[in-house]
Design a protein around this motif. Structure first.
Motif, PDB file in Angstrom:
ATOM      1  N   ASP A   1       0.823  -1.212   0.000  1.00 44.21           N
ATOM      2  CA  ASP A   1       0.000   0.000   0.000  1.00 44.21           C
ATOM      3  C   ASP A   1       0.857   1.261   0.000  1.00 44.21           C
ATOM      4  OD1 ASP A   1      -2.685  -1.294   0.352  1.00 44.21           O
ATOM      5  OD2 ASP A   1      -1.693  -2.035   2.159  1.00 44.21           O
ATOM      6  N   LEU A   2       2.082   1.137   0.526  1.00 38.14           N
ATOM      7  CA  LEU A   2       2.939   2.314   0.667  1.00 38.14           C
ATOM      8  C   LEU A   2       4.395   1.867   0.566  1.00 38.14           C
ATOM      9  CD1 LEU A   2       2.564   5.437   1.695  1.00 38.14           C
ATOM     10  CD2 LEU A   2       3.646   4.544   3.766  1.00 38.14           C
ATOM     11  N   TRP A   3       5.191   2.671  -0.118  1.00 39.84           N
ATOM     12  CA  TRP A   3       6.641   2.477  -0.164  1.00 39.84           C
ATOM     13  C   TRP A   3       7.266   3.594   0.648  1.00 39.84           C
ATOM     14  CZ3 TRP A   3      10.175   4.177  -4.698  1.00 39.84           C
ATOM     15  CH2 TRP A   3      11.485   3.714  -4.491  1.00 39.84           C
ATOM     16  N   LEU A   4       8.111   3.222   1.608  1.00 40.35           N
ATOM     17  CA  LEU A   4       8.710   4.202   2.511  1.00 40.35           C
ATOM     18  C   LEU A   4      10.232   4.159   2.371  1.00 40.35           C
ATOM     19  CD1 LEU A   4       8.269   6.251   4.836  1.00 40.35           C
ATOM     20  CD2 LEU A   4       8.502   4.328   6.425  1.00 40.35           C
ATOM     21  N   ILE A   5      10.819   5.296   1.989  1.00 37.60           N
ATOM     22  CA  ILE A   5      12.274   5.477   1.972  1.00 37.60           C
ATOM     23  C   ILE A   5      12.626   6.337   3.177  1.00 37.60           C
ATOM     24  CG2 ILE A   5      14.256   6.339   0.679  1.00 37.60           C
ATOM     25  CD1 ILE A   5      12.640   6.035  -1.880  1.00 37.60           C
ATOM     26  N   PHE A   6      13.580   5.901   3.979  1.00 37.33           N
ATOM     27  CA  PHE A   6      13.910   6.595   5.224  1.00 37.33           C
ATOM     28  C   PHE A   6      15.423   6.767   5.280  1.00 37.33           C
ATOM     29  CE2 PHE A   6      13.598   6.586  10.100  1.00 37.33           C
ATOM     30  CZ  PHE A   6      13.090   7.876  10.135  1.00 37.33           C
ATOM     31  N   VAL A   7      15.899   8.018   5.180  1.00 42.36           N
ATOM     32  CA  VAL A   7      17.336   8.292   5.047  1.00 42.36           C
ATOM     33  C   VAL A   7      17.739   9.472   5.925  1.00 42.36           C
ATOM     34  CG1 VAL A   7      17.523   7.405   2.686  1.00 42.36           C
ATOM     35  CG2 VAL A   7      16.908   9.802   3.063  1.00 42.36           C
ATOM     36  N   ARG A   8      19.069   9.665   6.020  1.00 44.22           N
ATOM     37  CA  ARG A   8      19.646  10.855   6.652  1.00 44.22           C
ATOM     38  C   ARG A   8      21.050  11.028   6.096  1.00 44.22           C
ATOM     39  NH1 ARG A   8      20.765   8.072  12.539  1.00 44.22           N
ATOM     40  NH2 ARG A   8      22.214   6.489  11.756  1.00 44.22           N
ATOM     41  N   GLU A   9      21.548  12.254   6.119  1.00 37.86           N
ATOM     42  CA  GLU A   9      22.930  12.560   5.697  1.00 37.86           C
ATOM     43  C   GLU A   9      23.317  11.790   4.439  1.00 37.86           C
ATOM     44  OE1 GLU A   9      25.022  14.768   6.663  1.00 37.86           O
ATOM     45  OE2 GLU A   9      24.396  15.390   8.673  1.00 37.86           O
ATOM     46  N   THR A  10      22.603  12.071   3.345  1.00 37.62           N
ATOM     47  CA  THR A  10      22.808  11.286   2.121  1.00 37.62           C
ATOM     48  C   THR A  10      24.177  11.511   1.487  1.00 37.62           C
ATOM     49  OG1 THR A  10      21.664  13.021   0.865  1.00 37.62           O
ATOM     50  CG2 THR A  10      20.361  11.128   1.608  1.00 37.62           C
ATOM     51  N   SER A  11      24.902  12.533   1.911  1.00 39.83           N
ATOM     52  CA  SER A  11      26.264  12.707   1.401  1.00 39.83           C
ATOM     53  C   SER A  11      27.182  11.607   1.905  1.00 39.83           C
ATOM     54  CB  SER A  11      26.834  14.070   1.814  1.00 39.83           C
ATOM     55  OG  SER A  11      26.922  14.164   3.230  1.00 39.83           O
ATOM     56  N   GLU A  12      26.840  11.011   3.041  1.00 41.43           N
ATOM     57  CA  GLU A  12      27.636   9.921   3.614  1.00 41.43           C
ATOM     58  C   GLU A  12      27.078   8.554   3.259  1.00 41.43           C
ATOM     59  OE1 GLU A  12      30.464   9.621   5.359  1.00 41.43           O
ATOM     60  OE2 GLU A  12      30.858  11.746   5.051  1.00 41.43           O
ATOM     61  N   HIS A  13      25.773   8.409   3.310  1.00 39.98           N
ATOM     62  CA  HIS A  13      25.158   7.108   3.045  1.00 39.98           C
ATOM     63  C   HIS A  13      23.758   7.341   2.505  1.00 39.98           C
ATOM     64  CE1 HIS A  13      23.252   3.214   3.576  1.00 39.98           C
ATOM     65  NE2 HIS A  13      24.444   2.677   3.727  1.00 39.98           N
ATOM     66  N   THR A  14      23.562   7.081   1.224  1.00 34.82           N
ATOM     67  CA  THR A  14      22.250   7.266   0.647  1.00 34.82           C
ATOM     68  C   THR A  14      21.611   5.915   0.381  1.00 34.82           C
ATOM     69  OG1 THR A  14      21.001   8.474  -1.042  1.00 34.82           O
ATOM     70  CG2 THR A  14      23.001   7.309  -1.755  1.00 34.82           C
ATOM     71  N   ASP A  15      20.337   5.937   0.089  1.00 37.85           N
ATOM     72  CA  ASP A  15      19.620   4.728  -0.296  1.00 37.85           C
ATOM     73  C   ASP A  15      19.715   4.601  -1.810  1.00 37.85           C
ATOM     74  OD1 ASP A  15      17.538   2.913  -1.088  1.00 37.85           O
ATOM     75  OD2 ASP A  15      16.577   3.220   0.840  1.00 37.85           O
ATOM     76  N   PRO A  16      20.176   3.453  -2.337  1.00 38.43           N
ATOM     77  CA  PRO A  16      20.285   3.312  -3.797  1.00 38.43           C
ATOM     78  C   PRO A  16      18.975   3.564  -4.528  1.00 38.43           C
ATOM     79  CG  PRO A  16      21.414   1.502  -2.700  1.00 38.43           C
ATOM     80  CD  PRO A  16      20.674   2.248  -1.629  1.00 38.43           C
ATOM     81  N   ALA A  17      17.838   3.305  -3.864  1.00 37.37           N
ATOM     82  CA  ALA A  17      16.551   3.508  -4.526  1.00 37.37           C
ATOM     83  C   ALA A  17      16.195   4.978  -4.660  1.00 37.37           C
ATOM     84  CB  ALA A  17      15.449   2.783  -3.755  1.00 37.37           C
TER      85      ALA A  17
ATOM     86  N   LYS B   1      17.800   7.426  -5.925  1.00 38.68           N
ATOM     87  CA  LYS B   1      18.160   8.004  -7.217  1.00 38.68           C
ATOM     88  C   LYS B   1      17.109   7.719  -8.292  1.00 38.68           C
ATOM     89  CE  LYS B   1      21.931   5.548  -7.271  1.00 38.68           C
ATOM     90  NZ  LYS B   1      23.242   4.953  -7.655  1.00 38.68           N
ATOM     91  N   LEU B   2      16.226   6.749  -8.058  1.00 38.78           N
ATOM     92  CA  LEU B   2      15.164   6.478  -9.016  1.00 38.78           C
ATOM     93  C   LEU B   2      14.134   7.593  -9.050  1.00 38.78           C
ATOM     94  CD1 LEU B   2      14.526   2.695  -8.264  1.00 38.78           C
ATOM     95  CD2 LEU B   2      15.900   3.657 -10.115  1.00 38.78           C
ATOM     96  N   LEU B   3      14.063   8.362  -7.974  1.00 35.55           N
ATOM     97  CA  LEU B   3      13.038   9.400  -7.857  1.00 35.55           C
ATOM     98  C   LEU B   3      13.576  10.814  -8.030  1.00 35.55           C
ATOM     99  CD1 LEU B   3      10.917   8.043  -4.859  1.00 35.55           C
ATOM    100  CD2 LEU B   3      10.658   7.606  -7.307  1.00 35.55           C
ATOM    101  N   GLY B   4      14.881  10.991  -8.057  1.00 33.70           N
ATOM    102  CA  GLY B   4      15.401  12.336  -8.244  1.00 33.70           C
ATOM    103  C   GLY B   4      16.798  12.495  -7.693  1.00 33.70           C
TER     104      GLY B   4
END
Length: 393
Positions: free
Chosen positions: A21-37, A39-42
């Motif tokens: 029902d929902l896709w949740l991406i949860f990140v912080r400090e993307t300059s150090e560690h981003t979620d590979p997914a 980049k699919l959105l922007g």
């Protein structure tokens, strides 16, 4: 932004297909560690904990720290951008209460690095925020959804990947003109980097290892950088290379044979090895269609190369290509523990994958890598395949 809107629309369709029902991406400090997914959105540069939520109907929401919100809002991709100051937790709970999803996909995976972007620390934080709500027990892996979103290329993605393949083919041709007896792997690498930069592109992976080069039989094999080995008459020169343009990659391998004085064609042994590698790739390509399981295609190539008298190649037949040169998801993997459950995934129309294998010979490493786009009734090449063993005189 049209490309990212394409992917958002596709995400809504795929959520329903994967019973999320929902896709949740949860990140912080993307300059150090981003979620590979992500980049699919922007293109995002986030400092504080941020939650991006996408629903089945394609609506997208962002909860960001105050100061990150304007940049996210300016993308124009989100129906709502809600900033917070002290803690994201209460805002996240309020959003989930409003949407009330029954199954929430989060980016955790034991097999696929491209779908495993939620760090353990952020997972623990998420669980703490949702403690005492029904949503803590509604978190499930979004692995198969993310793999589908990455792998099923939209028309714009295919166009960008064709452009990357076209440029890499031009550079392979230029390398063929540059090669001569005595040229070293390091000189070829410098030439390739110059060609790539002049075209306004970057290498598809770490430039210290791209291109991968093998001059003759004594060159280090595998994911290594260029060595001091030189091209010699009577030996093979092998190149593994790709470029990245507009965020999308190519990945091909090509081989040349350097003729000895008086030779007009390669030795029969080298030609036989090239023909066997080419035949194994063609046999695999002929077996590809939507609905087949990845390991079955690997088995076709493996049987073909061993029937020609060569040992099995010590790796997978092929992987997905896209935003990264190894783009995650299902592929043509053998049923080995190191590949987790990826060998058992189903191949779908719209995927772009490699077909790659080689054999070690006394002349050097003879290996090819081609890219294919899976179509509704088979597959087609992304970039023209190598038909003959190229010759250096």
């Amino acid at each position: 932004m049209d490309l990212f809107r394409e992917k958002l629309h596709q995400a809504g369709e795929l959520l329903a297909a994967h019973d999320l029902d929902l896709w949740l991406i949860f990140v912080r400090e993307t300059s150090e560690h981003t979620d590979p997914a992500l980049k699919l959105l922007g293109h995002f540069s986030l400092t504080w904990p941020t939650a991006i939520a996408v629903t089945r109907d394609g609506h997208a929401f962002a909860l960001t720290g105050l100061g990150d919100d304007d940049a996210v809002r300016c993308t124009g991709l989100f129906d709502e951008v809600q900033p917070y100051t002290q803690s994201i937790g209460p805002e996240l709970v309020r959003l989930l209460q409003r949407l009330d999803p029954k199954r929430i996909g989060i980016n955790i995976s034991r097999s696929d690095v491209s779908a495993d972007g939620l760090t353990y620390g952020m997972y623990l934080n998420l669980c703490d925020y949702l403690d005492g709500t029904p949503y803590r027990d509604r978190l499930v892996s979004a692995e198969h959804f993310v793999a589908a979103l990455r792998s099923r290329k939209t028309p714009q993605e295919v166009a960008r990947m064709r452009a990357a393949a076209e440029l890499s083919m031009r550079i392979f041709t230029a390398v063929g003109d540059f090669l001569r007896p005595g040229v070293s792997e390091r000189e070829v690498a410098a030439f390739v980097h110059a060609q790539t930069a002049a075209a306004g592109a970057t290498t598809a992976w770490d430039p210290t290892h791209c291109p991968g080069l093998n001059a003759g039989p004594n060159s280090p094999w595998g994911h290594t950088g260029p060595s001091d080995e030189i091209m010699r008459p009577g030996e093979i020169f092998h190149m593994d290379f790709g470029v990245q343009i507009d965020g999308y990659c190519s990945d091909h391998q090509r081989v040349w044979y350097c003729l000895r004085p008086g030779e007009d064609e390669p030795p029969a042994e080298a030609q036989h090895a090239f023909n066997a590698v080419k035949a194994a790739i063609r046999a695999a390509a002929a077996a590809i269609r939507p609905g087949v399981v990845g390991w079955e295609i690997d088995a076709v190539a493996r049987q073909t190369i061993t029937a020609a008298g060569y040992p099995e190649y010590p790796h997978a037949l092929g992987h997905q290509v896209g935003r990264a040169v190894h783009d995650g998801g299902v592929g043509f993997y053998p049923r080995w523990e190191r590949y987790g459950d990826k060998p058992y995934g189903t191949i779908d129309s719209g995927m772009i994958l490699t077909l790659e294998l080689g054999v070690r010979t006394r002349y050097g490493y003879i290996s090819l890598e081609e890219e294919i786009l899976v179509t509704p009734d088979g597959c087609e090449w992304i970039g023209p395949p190598q038909e003959e063993l190229w010759l250096i005189r």
